[in-house]
Scaffold this active site. Sequence first.
Site, PDB file in Angstrom:
ATOM      1  N   ARG A  84     -34.848  -2.022  16.772  1.00 39.36           N
ATOM      2  CA  ARG A  84     -34.706  -3.042  17.814  1.00 39.36           C
ATOM      3  C   ARG A  84     -35.329  -2.598  19.134  1.00 39.36           C
ATOM      4  NH1 ARG A  84     -31.069  -7.557  18.971  1.00 39.36           N
ATOM      5  NH2 ARG A  84     -30.293  -7.520  21.124  1.00 39.36           N
ATOM      6  N   VAL A 108     -34.428 -11.424  23.449  1.00 39.50           N
ATOM      7  CA  VAL A 108     -33.998 -10.912  22.141  1.00 39.50           C
ATOM      8  C   VAL A 108     -32.500 -11.173  22.087  1.00 39.50           C
ATOM      9  CG1 VAL A 108     -33.804  -8.879  20.663  1.00 39.50           C
ATOM     10  CG2 VAL A 108     -35.801  -9.157  22.141  1.00 39.50           C
ATOM     11  N   SER A 109     -32.092 -12.026  21.165  1.00 41.44           N
ATOM     12  CA  SER A 109     -30.714 -12.508  21.149  1.00 41.44           C
ATOM     13  C   SER A 109     -29.729 -11.382  20.873  1.00 41.44           C
ATOM     14  CB  SER A 109     -30.548 -13.597  20.086  1.00 41.44           C
ATOM     15  OG  SER A 109     -31.389 -14.692  20.352  1.00 41.44           O
ATOM     16  N   ALA A 110     -28.468 -11.644  21.231  1.00 36.23           N
ATOM     17  CA  ALA A 110     -27.405 -10.689  20.918  1.00 36.23           C
ATOM     18  C   ALA A 110     -27.347 -10.456  19.421  1.00 36.23           C
ATOM     19  CB  ALA A 110     -26.063 -11.231  21.422  1.00 36.23           C
ATOM     20  N   PHE A 124     -28.153 -20.426  23.462  1.00 35.90           N
ATOM     21  CA  PHE A 124     -29.502 -19.871  23.492  1.00 35.90           C
ATOM     22  C   PHE A 124     -30.251 -20.444  24.686  1.00 35.90           C
ATOM     23  CE2 PHE A 124     -28.307 -18.973  19.203  1.00 35.90           C
ATOM     24  CZ  PHE A 124     -29.123 -17.935  18.759  1.00 35.90           C
TER      25      PHE A 124
END
Length: 408
Positions: free
Chosen positions: A39, A73-75, A218
């Site tokens: 990540r 970059v999403s959780a 989002f």
Amino acid sequence: MTDDSNSAARMRHELAETLLTQGQIVSPAVEKAFRTVPREMFVPAGTPLDVVYSVDSPVITKIDEHGAHISSVSATYIQVRMIEMSGLAPGMTVLEIGSGGYNAALLAEVVEPDGHVVSVDIDTEITKRARDLLERAGYGRRVTIMQADAHHPIAGFKQFDRILVTVGAWDVLPAWLDQLAADGVLVVPLRMNGITRTIAFRRNGDHLTSIDVEVAGFVPMRGEGAHAERTFLLPDRYGKHIKLQFDSDVPGPTAELDGVLATDPVSVWSGVTIANGVSFADLHLWLAAFLSGFCRVGADPDTELASQLGKTWFPFGVVRGDSFAYLAVRPALDGGGVEFGATAYGSHGRGVAAALTEQIQAWDRHGRSSEPTFGFWPVGSPPAPPSGRSAVLTKRHGAVSISWPEAD
């Protein structure tokens, strides 16, 4: 390996263990993906590793000229949940709407080399960055990155086994349904009167039916599928503002609210309590579904109201004519919880507060003990939600039903 890469690998495995323990990772393929994809390669340089590998912290990758977040970059918790919700499997072809690189790499790990990932974004800068990062991480041949507005069909592809939308959507677009396989799954963060739920849909005859739901928001969709909220500012006596955000139209002439914050507030209490630490997210959804004039509420910094957010009130309210009320709380359960109510302003404030508390009581009777289900009914398919308490919200390309089963 360097010390940094050793630390990243350790934290990556610790994150996977946490997601397993919390029950968010349930399949071996998704576990392997989260243990494999680095990540840290997909976030801005210098991002601390504890932020990179946090369960619930997104990492912003682009902001616009006004400071609004337009890409991230999403959780990790919602990334893993969306992949698990989709039922993604080896050999599938999957469309990701909203690029960043990291999530596409996770998808590529799950579908394996026999599958393929197509990731689209409207922003050329974002697609270039995602393409470069995926190439550097070794996924360049397994992910096709395209600059496109996902309001339209994706050129060069007929159908997708799975479609994962990783931007906030106000509607379910016809292009998505046209390219979703007959037995496919669409996972979309869908905004319904200002409240978002990430929903996994399957086809059910002439409409879509939810099979899984997660609470998550989002960054909003851009392009032809975008939908702007209506915002109205209420000035207080000190020149600060309360911000009211409506999903579509403001109910009635806004001039009626002039000076409303100069009136004396009145509170009405519901008798409905909840213990500390217990989620009441579905109360917000219930209010959005059934409370006419519902809005989201914000307050300028340095105001008393802003300082009390999450302590004496929550950012949801209602406007009726010349009055408005917001969701309020006060201590209850001997300090172990709160009681819900409403605080209102305006000449008809008590009645508006009563309308809000009546819906709190209705949620307590009919919605609190059950999970809602969702349907999407494209234009031409009249909504026919299941029995129980249901609301139907009209969209441009169809209608969304939100249904709570009858309480036992």
